[in-house]
Enzyme design. Structure first.
Site, PDB file in Angstrom:
ATOM      1  N   HIS A   1     -13.741  -2.414  -1.547  1.00  6.30           N
ATOM      2  CA  HIS A   1     -13.064  -1.849  -2.720  1.00  6.30           C
ATOM      3  C   HIS A   1     -13.905  -0.742  -3.353  1.00  6.30           C
ATOM      4  CE1 HIS A   1     -11.060  -1.952  -6.738  1.00  6.30           C
ATOM      5  NE2 HIS A   1     -12.300  -1.744  -7.151  1.00  6.30           N
ATOM      6  N   GLU A   2     -15.199  -1.012  -3.561  1.00  9.03           N
ATOM      7  CA  GLU A   2     -16.080  -0.014  -4.183  1.00  9.03           C
ATOM      8  C   GLU A   2     -16.207   1.237  -3.313  1.00  9.03           C
ATOM      9  OE1 GLU A   2     -17.133  -0.200  -7.180  1.00  9.03           O
ATOM     10  OE2 GLU A   2     -16.401  -2.245  -7.480  1.00  9.03           O
TER      11      GLU A   2
ATOM     12  N   HIS B   1     -13.346   3.639  -3.690  1.00 11.52           N
ATOM     13  CA  HIS B   1     -13.473   4.624  -4.776  1.00 11.52           C
ATOM     14  C   HIS B   1     -14.174   5.883  -4.263  1.00 11.52           C
ATOM     15  CE1 HIS B   1     -11.853   2.282  -8.026  1.00 11.52           C
ATOM     16  NE2 HIS B   1     -12.737   1.304  -7.876  1.00 11.52           N
TER      17      HIS B   1
ATOM     18  N   ASP C   1      -8.233  -1.204  -4.138  1.00  9.62           N
ATOM     19  CA  ASP C   1      -7.827  -2.494  -3.556  1.00  9.62           C
ATOM     20  C   ASP C   1      -7.058  -2.265  -2.265  1.00  9.62           C
ATOM     21  OD1 ASP C   1      -8.971  -4.006  -5.530  1.00  9.62           O
ATOM     22  OD2 ASP C   1      -7.107  -4.450  -6.589  1.00  9.62           O
TER      23      ASP C   1
ATOM     24  N   GLU D   1      -7.964   1.650  -9.400  1.00  7.48           N
ATOM     25  CA  GLU D   1      -8.324   0.292  -8.982  1.00  7.48           C
ATOM     26  C   GLU D   1      -7.320  -0.246  -7.962  1.00  7.48           C
ATOM     27  OE1 GLU D   1     -11.109  -1.372  -9.659  1.00  7.48           O
ATOM     28  OE2 GLU D   1     -11.735   0.452 -10.697  1.00  7.48           O
TER      29      GLU D   1
END
Length: 431
Positions: A292-293, A296, A375, A371
């Site tokens: 997930h990070e 970004h 995801d 976000e």
């Protein structure tokens, strides 16, 4: 009109606007807080969360959220009253004159505006910080302690306070002095020079923070060689992420809350895992969270936010350049004679607050959108099921609010509520 008449009978329109707008914002946010607080009296789980938490876990979350909400009522009311009192009692002009008188008593002349500005900041900020200490103590040693999150001692708490004040002073005061010098030196072109200086400063801070500042508060170590490290490095390699360092940090020294983050510029990226996260989640769950990070990063969310921030900075200082010598603004807040640059910045930031609130709302909306996208990126890597498990684990361990009010979350939250995230991760592409 005779200027002496203006000084004797200053127009308080700007001050009145600031007080009225601040009170309206406080009232609106109080209404949202009341809506939010009512959700914490819910005793029975909704069907949407029955598969996520047990009755016992739900009650623990509700109790923690309720205690934090009660605290927020008092804290927000105090902060609002304090802010408005500083304006209405003309504390700012009083402290400005006081700082000037103290300097002149030590032989400084009246042209030492930058030095006076630094003294003013210290005289204003230090008492305000001490006023906040009782609230911090209550939150840390009553609320966080009650719910099993606080891990620090009183000694460590006050040591952190002293370190924070010292570091913010040795970094913040020189930066402020340079900022004021640029504004005074470069005339109408100063917004460009200020933007350039602040941009370089951000890069420098990101570079020196892990080397000089973070070690003052946390012990950071390279993640030991093992299966977790191998899995993370494999993921970074697969995505061509320029991972230079992989750290674990002793967050458990202060709190049981968990976290992970990525930072760094260009080819010098670093991943930091809190030891609490390593303890709470399985290796696969941690990798899913990092998926997930890294989403970004891959989707350029950080760069886009940085670009937005830089545009906002130059626009704000350009607007300030247009109004910085508006005498009526200074007089409205009690500065009848002087128009120092620092005070102009402070007053401008007050008048700029309606725009700030709009921007904050937009940023939160955009952040929630990002976000979901991050995801979805982790999901595309095959981590949908494991990421859902990780989100549930972290929600439980951190006693996160699982029944937020829709208005409150839309206004305040930078991350979507967990139920929405789990629902999005469960959807197929055809949906």
């Amino acid at each position: 009109m005779d200027s002496s008449v203006l000084i004797m009978n200053p127009d308080r329109s700007f001050l009145i606007f600031a007080v009225v707008f601040s009170t309206l914002v406080y009232t609106f946010e109080l209404y949202l807080q009341i809506r939010q607080h009512s959700h914490f009296s819910i005793q029975k789980r909704k069907k949407s969360i029955e598969s996520i938490v047990t009755d016992e876990e739900f009650q623990k979350m509700q109790n923690y959220s309720r205690d934090k909400s009660r605290f927020a009522f008092f804290k927000n009311a105090f902060d609002h009253i304090q802010t408005v009192s500083v304006w209405l009692l003309f504390i700012l002009p009083f402290l400005w004159k006081f700082s000037g008188n103290r300097l002149r008593s030590f032989g400084y002349d009246e042209d030492s505006e930058i030095i006076q500005s630094l003294v003013f900041v210290l005289i204003l900020s230090i008492p305000l910080q001490f006023i906040q200490i009782p609230f911090d103590l209550y939150f840390t040693f009553i609320i966080e302690e009650k719910h099993g999150f606080n891990k620090q001692s009183l000694k460590l708490f006050f040591t952190d306070q002293i370190k924070g004040l010292f570091i913010s002073s040795i970094i913040g005061l020189p930066v402020l002095a340079i900022l004021l010098f640029i504004i005074k030196r470069f005339g109408e072109m100063f917004p460009i020079y200020v933007w350039g200086f602040l941009f370089v400063f951000k890069i420098v801070m990101v570079t020196i923070y892990p080397i000089f500042i973070q070690p003052c508060f946390n012990k950071t170590e390279q993640l030991p060689i093992g299966t977790l490290r191998t899995k993370i490095e494999d993921l970074a390699g697969k995505l061509e992420f320029p991972l230079s360092k992989l750290y674990s940090v002793d967050g458990s020294r202060r709190s049981a809350h968990s976290n992970a983050y990525i930072y760094g510029f260009f080819k010098n990226k670093r991943i930091v895992l809190f030891d609490t996260l390593i303890e709470q989640c399985t290796e696969e769950q941690i990798v899913a969270v990092l998926g997930h990070e890294l989403g970004h990063w891959k989707l350029n969310h950080v760069l886009k936010m940085l670009f937005f921030s830089e545009v906002q900075t130059i626009v704000m200082f350009s607007l300030f350049q247009k109004v910085m010598y508006t005498r009526e603004l200074y007089q409205s807040f009690g500065f009848d004679e002087e128009m120092p640059v620092l005070i102009g910045l402070v007053l401008f930031s007050i008048m700029y607050s309606p725009i700030t609130h709009v921007i904050s709302f937009i940023i939160n909306w955009y952040s929630r959108r990002n976000e979901f996208a991050a995801d979805d990126f982790s999901k595309s890597l095959g981590y949908a099921k494991v990421l859902k498990e990780a989100l549930i684990v972290m929600q439980k361990k951190n006693l996160g609010n699982i029944v937020p009010d829709s208005w409150y979350s839309t206004y305040h939250y930078s991350h979507p509520p967990i139920v929405e995230r789990l629902s999005a991760l469960s959807k197929t592409k055809s949906e």
